[in-house]
Design an enzyme around this catalytic site. Structure first.
Site, mmCIF file in Angstrom:
data_model
loop_
_atom_site.group_PDB
_atom_site.id
_atom_site.type_symbol
_atom_site.label_atom_id
_atom_site.label_comp_id
_atom_site.label_asym_id
_atom_site.label_seq_id
_atom_site.Cartn_x
_atom_site.Cartn_y
_atom_site.Cartn_z
ATOM 1 C CG HIS A 224 -73.884 -25.586 31.508
ATOM 2 N ND1 HIS A 224 -73.422 -25.582 30.222
ATOM 3 C CD2 HIS A 224 -74.579 -26.751 31.646
ATOM 4 C CE1 HIS A 224 -73.811 -26.700 29.614
ATOM 5 N NE2 HIS A 224 -74.532 -27.423 30.462
ATOM 6 C CG HIS A 264 -65.895 -24.690 26.368
ATOM 7 N ND1 HIS A 264 -65.731 -26.047 26.445
ATOM 8 C CD2 HIS A 264 -67.204 -24.469 26.136
ATOM 9 C CE1 HIS A 264 -66.904 -26.619 26.262
ATOM 10 N NE2 HIS A 264 -67.820 -25.692 26.076
ATOM 11 C CG ASP A 320 -73.012 -19.211 26.450
ATOM 12 O OD1 ASP A 320 -73.992 -19.563 25.789
ATOM 13 O OD2 ASP A 320 -72.579 -19.844 27.425
#
Ligand code: ACO
Length: 383
Positions: A224, A264, A320
């Site tokens: 995460h 994802h 990210d």
């Protein structure tokens, strides 16, 4: 009753929410109907918090009052500061330090706010938590460096003040704007793992300190929020080993490694937040006169998408992948990246807690028992 186990709750609808929506095939994200690109360009983080928590954009008076009420709550008590100091001296991980410090914030809660069923009190507590997280993180970083914490700046917004408390110097406007934008981009994202964790805790009518503390714990994992640090660590590893990023990524693929910052659960295409942060990354590279980190990321992305066809498999860069290089170019320590994510995502955790508790139902799923049915008890001395 569903009989099939939905591993990882993939695709399972557990609640209705008016906060944010993701179109994973179109790569679109909205907060309360507003496109993430528009919010990143036009709003401030405080404005987005107001939108998430109150359901509509504030007027300028409402925003001034709201942002002011957060600003007034930035300082942390000596007791909490001491907890932060001890953790810094003990070389604790920043996410663990943040988790412990946020939990400790309830020590100084005013009596009026003790009722977890009072949603206005939850809102006041949430403003407090949100205001104090940047102060906790900056103090932690200062203590680690053997320096004294910097008091909050009376005139700076949340993002600029965070940078100010980290360094003791007023940040340049580009850096402050970039962090503000990163906070907006990370503020909410449907029922991700940390938000769902906060909701599960809140559904027991536990208080918002518990819900946020749980959210921080869930966010800290590498699947995460921890991925942004992993991306930067990989890039630094490539750089320090003098290896070509292309060679590194080819090797990583051959070894069957997961590339941090890719993939994802909801997006099948490139994350819209990654696109915005990629632009910021390129701008910072140009302003710094050093394109190295930008080049590394784009080389890896290009190889994975064009040569390996990962995008066709629905595995594309997530938020990210570019946030790490943005923070790195602003001189922020790598292990502060996930805490910055938490500093932003508290907006979503709180928004969902408020929304869920307003029409609460205890979250309590079931697991299918697959253990033995009729085990015979054996006394301990005979085992
Ligand atoms: N690199 C290479 N291959 C990948 C990656 C990756 N980063 N992510 C998924 N895959 C592959 C898997 O190996 C699997 O392949 P297979 O079907 O041949 O076995 C397939 O894609 C599906 O993977 P799952 O793990 O089933 O996908 P899931 O939806 O459960 O995982 C997750 C999503 C956990 C984010 C995953 O993509 C991952 O581990 N990514 C790296 C960590 C990361 O960047 N996390 C941040 C997520 S965004 C956020 O939290 C802000």
């Amino acid at each position: 009753m569903l009989e099939d186990v939905q591993k990882g709750l993939e695709g399972v609808l557990v609640a209705e929410s008016g906060l944010s929506s993701i179109d994973g095939d179109a790569g679109r994200l909205i907060y309360r109907g507003y496109n993430i690109e528009t919010l990143a360009r036009e709003a401030t983080y405080e404005e987005v918090l107001y939108l998430l928590w109150h359901g509509e954009l504030p007027t300028s008076e409402e925003l001034e009052e709201f942002a002011g009420s957060i600003q007034d709550e930035r300082e942390i008590d000596a007791d909490v500061l001491e907890i932060v100091r001890r953790q810094a001296v003990a070389d604790e991980e920043p996410m663990a330090a943040l988790r412990t410090a946020v939990s400790a914030l309830s020590m100084s809660e005013p009596e009026d706010d003790a009722d977890p069923e009072d949603l206005d009190a939850t809102l006041r507590k949430s403003r407090r938590i949100t205001a104090k997280i940047p102060t906790i993180l900056a103090a932690f970083e200062r203590y680690r460096l053997g320096e004294a914490p910097v008091d909050p700046h009376p005139d700076l917004g949340l993002a600029a003040n965070f940078l100010y408390m980290l360094t003791g110097e007023e940040p340049d406007p580009v850096a402050a704007e970039t962090i503000d934008q990163a906070l907006i981009l990370h503020a909410d994202h449907g029922l991700n793992a940390s938000t769902f964790t906060s909701m599960v805790i809140a559904s027991t009518m536990a208080d918002v300190y518990s819900a946020v503390t749980g959210g921080i714990g869930a966010l800290s994992g590498p699947l995460h929020g921890g991925a942004n640090q992993d991306v930067m660590e990989v890039l630094i590893e490539v750089d320090e080993s003098d290896r070509d990023p292309l060679e590194w990524v080819k090797n990583a693929v051959d070894e069957g490694r997961r590339i941090p910052g890719f993939g994802h659960r909801v997006y099948n295409v490139k994350d819209p937040r990654a696109k915005i942060l990629q632009e910021r990354c390129a701008e910072l590279a140009e302003a710094n006169g050093d394109e190295k980190w930008y080049d590394y990321t784009t080389t890896i992305e290009q190889y994975l998408t064009e040569e390996q066809g990962l995008v066709e498999k629905g595995i594309a860069p997530n938020v990210d992948f570019y946030s790490g290089t943005v923070y790195y170019q602003l001189g922020i320590p790598v292990d502060m990246y996930t805490p910055i994510f938490a500093m932003s995502r508290v907006g979503g955790w709180v928004g969902h807690v408020l929304e869920y508790q307003d029409d609460n139902r205890l979250i309590r799923p079931r697991g299918r028992y697959i253990g033995p049915d009729d085990a015979e008890w054996v006394p301990i001395e005979e085992r």
